[in-house]
Design a protein around this motif. Structure first.
Motif, mmCIF file in Angstrom:
data_model
loop_
_atom_site.group_PDB
_atom_site.id
_atom_site.type_symbol
_atom_site.label_atom_id
_atom_site.label_comp_id
_atom_site.label_asym_id
_atom_site.label_seq_id
_atom_site.Cartn_x
_atom_site.Cartn_y
_atom_site.Cartn_z
ATOM 1 N N ASN A 17 56.534 8.714 -8.598
ATOM 2 C CA ASN A 17 56.991 7.937 -9.748
ATOM 3 C C ASN A 17 58.413 8.274 -10.179
ATOM 4 O OD1 ASN A 17 56.511 10.420 -10.800
ATOM 5 N ND2 ASN A 17 54.634 9.850 -11.889
ATOM 6 N N VAL A 18 58.999 9.246 -9.576
ATOM 7 C CA VAL A 18 60.344 9.665 -9.945
ATOM 8 C C VAL A 18 61.126 9.889 -8.658
ATOM 9 C CG1 VAL A 18 61.696 11.516 -10.975
ATOM 10 C CG2 VAL A 18 59.535 10.840 -12.033
ATOM 11 N N THR A 19 62.346 9.440 -8.608
ATOM 12 C CA THR A 19 63.152 9.724 -7.423
ATOM 13 C C THR A 19 63.680 11.149 -7.541
ATOM 14 O OG1 THR A 19 63.967 7.537 -7.903
ATOM 15 C CG2 THR A 19 64.844 8.608 -5.938
ATOM 16 N N ALA A 20 63.335 11.989 -6.604
ATOM 17 C CA ALA A 20 63.787 13.371 -6.674
ATOM 18 C C ALA A 20 65.270 13.423 -6.340
ATOM 19 C CB ALA A 20 62.998 14.221 -5.701
ATOM 20 N N PRO A 21 66.091 13.991 -7.239
ATOM 21 C CA PRO A 21 67.526 14.079 -6.976
ATOM 22 C C PRO A 21 67.810 15.248 -6.050
ATOM 23 C CG PRO A 21 66.993 15.121 -9.036
ATOM 24 C CD PRO A 21 65.698 14.648 -8.474
ATOM 25 N N PRO A 22 68.965 15.275 -5.442
ATOM 26 C CA PRO A 22 69.297 16.454 -4.648
ATOM 27 C C PRO A 22 69.376 17.651 -5.587
ATOM 28 C CG PRO A 22 71.197 15.015 -4.909
ATOM 29 C CD PRO A 22 70.041 14.305 -5.525
ATOM 30 N N ALA A 23 68.693 18.713 -5.256
ATOM 31 C CA ALA A 23 68.661 19.845 -6.186
ATOM 32 C C ALA A 23 69.438 21.016 -5.618
ATOM 33 C CB ALA A 23 67.214 20.251 -6.431
ATOM 34 N N TRP A 24 70.078 21.732 -6.466
ATOM 35 C CA TRP A 24 70.628 23.041 -6.124
ATOM 36 C C TRP A 24 70.335 23.960 -7.291
ATOM 37 C CZ3 TRP A 24 73.903 26.957 -7.668
ATOM 38 C CH2 TRP A 24 74.185 27.918 -6.681
ATOM 39 N N PRO A 25 69.707 25.077 -7.047
ATOM 40 C CA PRO A 25 69.144 25.565 -5.791
ATOM 41 C C PRO A 25 68.120 24.608 -5.182
ATOM 42 C CG PRO A 25 69.056 27.251 -7.494
ATOM 43 C CD PRO A 25 69.536 26.010 -8.148
ATOM 44 N N PRO A 26 67.990 24.613 -3.856
ATOM 45 C CA PRO A 26 67.096 23.666 -3.202
ATOM 46 C C PRO A 26 65.640 23.871 -3.606
ATOM 47 C CG PRO A 26 67.894 25.300 -1.652
ATOM 48 C CD PRO A 26 68.668 25.507 -2.908
ATOM 49 N N LEU A 27 64.887 22.784 -3.533
ATOM 50 C CA LEU A 27 63.477 22.835 -3.921
ATOM 51 C C LEU A 27 62.654 23.809 -3.105
ATOM 52 C CD1 LEU A 27 62.617 19.147 -4.682
ATOM 53 C CD2 LEU A 27 62.282 21.125 -6.155
ATOM 54 N N SER A 28 63.121 24.096 -1.895
ATOM 55 C CA SER A 28 62.352 25.016 -1.055
ATOM 56 C C SER A 28 62.216 26.385 -1.716
ATOM 57 C CB SER A 28 63.043 25.174 0.297
ATOM 58 O OG SER A 28 64.368 25.617 0.093
ATOM 59 N N SER A 29 63.083 26.684 -2.694
ATOM 60 C CA SER A 29 63.032 28.011 -3.320
ATOM 61 C C SER A 29 62.058 28.051 -4.504
ATOM 62 C CB SER A 29 64.431 28.407 -3.796
ATOM 63 O OG SER A 29 64.872 27.511 -4.804
ATOM 64 N N LEU A 30 61.532 26.908 -4.903
ATOM 65 C CA LEU A 30 60.730 26.833 -6.136
ATOM 66 C C LEU A 30 59.330 27.422 -5.997
ATOM 67 C CD1 LEU A 30 60.183 25.693 -9.020
ATOM 68 C CD2 LEU A 30 59.647 23.506 -7.966
ATOM 69 N N ARG A 31 58.961 28.232 -6.976
ATOM 70 C CA ARG A 31 57.573 28.696 -7.134
ATOM 71 C C ARG A 31 57.169 28.380 -8.562
ATOM 72 N NH1 ARG A 31 59.530 29.853 -3.043
ATOM 73 N NH2 ARG A 31 59.227 31.602 -1.644
ATOM 74 N N LEU A 32 56.076 27.692 -8.733
ATOM 75 C CA LEU A 32 55.621 27.371 -10.079
ATOM 76 C C LEU A 32 54.707 28.473 -10.585
ATOM 77 C CD1 LEU A 32 55.089 25.474 -12.468
ATOM 78 C CD2 LEU A 32 53.429 24.267 -11.047
#
Ligand code: UDP
Length: 574
Positions: free
Chosen positions: A458-473
């Protein structure tokens, strides 16, 4: 244009100008560290393997050194006044120059107006054309001056600004309306910036970007010679101003205990006579030039703090020269709520010792943090220090290469002008869910790809920095901030990733029981109350806050990994 590394600092030295003690101090420092910067530039150049780097047009406006701000610092450079800010500005200027950017430096409102193309002396005549810079580094004084002299156009251009802010600004204080309504208003905050535009001296709350500074680096030969020449019973006291010594008075003071075991040296500024605050047994060298202080630290075994100044560069220099840093623990911690020095600063950060970075990021054996009121504890710390052998140590993030790497990454990746991604989750509605009391499900989710939380639907994910691969919830405990929650699991809170966890899908994945999901303006959101089964999402992106906490709420925290010795960068961040 592509930026090319520079190793020759002569153009920079000319640009810094002359005529004030502060400028001479900065130039001496730039010259002294020139070789170290050049070596670092070559190393980083090789590490980045020809990667394209945009050359940016950068204005550096050092507000606190302008006459218009009163410049209280320059006259005190040779008299024991604060030098940390000048250390940091000298290093920021050098890093930007070495990284090959197109740099203009302003130290007065007149120069500022000239560089911005604003007619001089016309009050708040706004800048009409486009901003002639990609980036402006300044400080709170400079912000005020730009507001006065750029008027309304400041609002239009503020995404290009970076504010060098020693102690940091938390989101709740930065948001003007929220700060005013909820008692977070100070003399400094309320610029409505993205909190990552504030750049700090140490990695305090990760809501801000960590800018830092550098310390002297030693080669292997120097390290060996230092270790051979250490004088085991020699201590240097941290504090170049006599008033900092007041704290140790009292007949059973810790300084007397120290003196039982060690020869005590000081570098306290004095005019003609020994300052009365400094006891007669202290060998006072007077305020030393930076390189002579380094020489003294190379011999000393112990560098000892009295509790003030807070969070300065000197302890890192001491540790880099092979000293052990001994400092007082603060019980209760000092903060803007209970201490004059921090009062009115735009942060509620609790300072647990004189130098929390040294305590938390370096620690034993290089740093010992003890209760100075407990003379037994103090006494045994001194004896332990005399027995302990340590090697000179400098965290990578405080080396020239570490600083260049970090500033390079910020310049190439941080973009506060790009449109923020949408943040209000679609289909927000009240949920009635049955069953369940306290949450028992998994509270820790590793998001391996950007669709893991379903925002892609439902949301267009924008390019993220730091990259999403680094995310831990992660979910915090009640009353715990995301800074603490991430840190206690070996991660760091990453405000740039709040967008991706501020949705119902994240709550669902964590199996949080929500009777209600509301979207509100409150700096502790996203969060939920277990007892009331209420969940809240954030409605104002400027209020995404790692620092926020509230006794009855557990917070949803976007954590990320970080590089050893370079906490500002995740593994895939370069
Ligand atoms: N310093 C110096 N001579 C001295 C004592 C300190 O040049 O006798 C320098 C030191 O090298 C450090 C800077 O002062 O880089 C700032 O020191 P401090 O940690 O005291 O922080 P401040 O309170 O001045 O910001």
């Amino acid at each position: 244009r592509q930026a090319a590394f520079r190793t020759d600092l002569s153009v920079l030295l000319d640009q810094v100008g002359a005529g004030k003690e502060s400028l001479s101090f900065m130039k001496r420092r730039i010259r002294r560290l020139a070789q170290q910067w050049a070596t670092a530039a070559n190393r980083l150049d090789a590490k980045l393997e020809q990667r394209w780097r945009d050359q940016k047009k950068i204005l550096v406006h050092v507000g606190f050194l302008t006459e218009e701000s009163g410049d209280v610092f320059s006259p005190k450079v040779l008299k024991g006044g604060p030098l940390g800010e000048m250390v940091q500005w000298a290093d920021i200027l050098t890093a930007l120059h070495v990284l090959g950017h197109n740099l203009k430096i302003s130290m007065s409102v007149k120069e500022l107006q000239g560089f911005l193309g604003v007619p001089p002396g016309r009050g708040s005549c706004p800048l009409t054309g486009p901003l002639p810079f990609d980036l402006i580094y300044t400080d709170y004084h400079g912000m005020q001056q730009m507001k006065q002299h750029m008027g309304l156009s400041l609002r239009k251009h503020k995404c290009h600004i970076r504010v060098i802010d020693t102690f940091g600004t938390e989101p709740a204080y930065n948001h003007e309306e929220y700060a005013t309504l909820h008692g977070y208003r100070t003399n400094w905050g309320y610029w409505n910036l993205n909190a990552r535009q504030y750049m700090t001296m140490f990695p305090h709350t990760p809501d801000n970007s960590f800018m830092g500074f550098v310390s002297e680096e030693l080669n292997e030969t120097e390290k060996r010679s230092i270790q051979q020449n250490k004088v085991n019973n020699m201590a240097v006291v941290y504090g170049k101003e006599a008033s900092m010594w007041k704290l140790q008075q009292g007949k059973d003071g810790f300084l007397q205990i120290l003196h039982k075991y060690m020869e005590v040296h000081g570098t306290v500024y004095y005019e003609t006579q020994r300052p009365p605050e400094v006891p007669a047994f202290v060998k006072n060298h007077g305020l030393l030039p930076q390189h002579e202080l380094q020489q003294l630290l190379r011999k000393a075994k112990l560098f000892i703090g009295f509790g003030f100044p807070y969070e300065g560069p000197a302890p890192l220099e001491a540790i880099a020269n092979g000293c052990i840093f001994l400092q007082p623990k603060f019980h209760p911690p000092h903060s803007s709520l209970n201490h004059e020095f921090f009062r009115g600063k735009p942060t509620s950060r609790e300072v647990s010792s004189q130098h929390p970075y040294a305590e938390q990021y370096i620690g034993r054996p290089h740093v010992m943090t003890v209760d100075y009121n407990n003379s037994q504890e103090f006494d045994s710390a001194i004896r332990e220090i005399m027995r302990t052998k340590v090697e000179p140590y400098l965290p990578y993030e405080y080396t020239c290469e570490g600083m260049l790497e970090r500033v390079h990454a910020y310049i190439q990746h941080q973009d506060f002008c790009a449109l923020e991604p949408p943040f209000i989750p679609a289909n927000l509605s009240r949920q009635g869910s049955a069953g369940g009391g306290r949450i028992t499900g998994p509270l820790f989710v590793h998001l391996r790809n950007s669709t893991a939380l379903g925002w892609a639907s439902n949301v267009t994910a924008p390019p993220a920095w730091p990259p999403l691969s680094s995310l831990r919830l992660l979910v915090s405990q009640e009353g715990q901030s995301c800074v603490e929650a991430c840190y206690s699991d070996g991660f760091i809170c990453e405000p740039a990733l709040f967008h991706f966890i501020n949705n119902k899908e994240a709550l669902r994945r964590l199996e949080v029981q929500c009777d209600v999901v509301d979207s509100e303006i409150n700096h502790i959101l996203p969060a939920f109350s277990v007892l009331r089964r209420e969940c809240g999402l954030q409605r104002e992106p400027l209020l995404f806050s790692c620092a926020g906490h509230s006794p009855k709420y557990r917070r949803l925290c976007p954590c990320r990994d970080f590089r050893r010795g370079q906490v500002a960068l995740c593994r895939d961040c370069l």
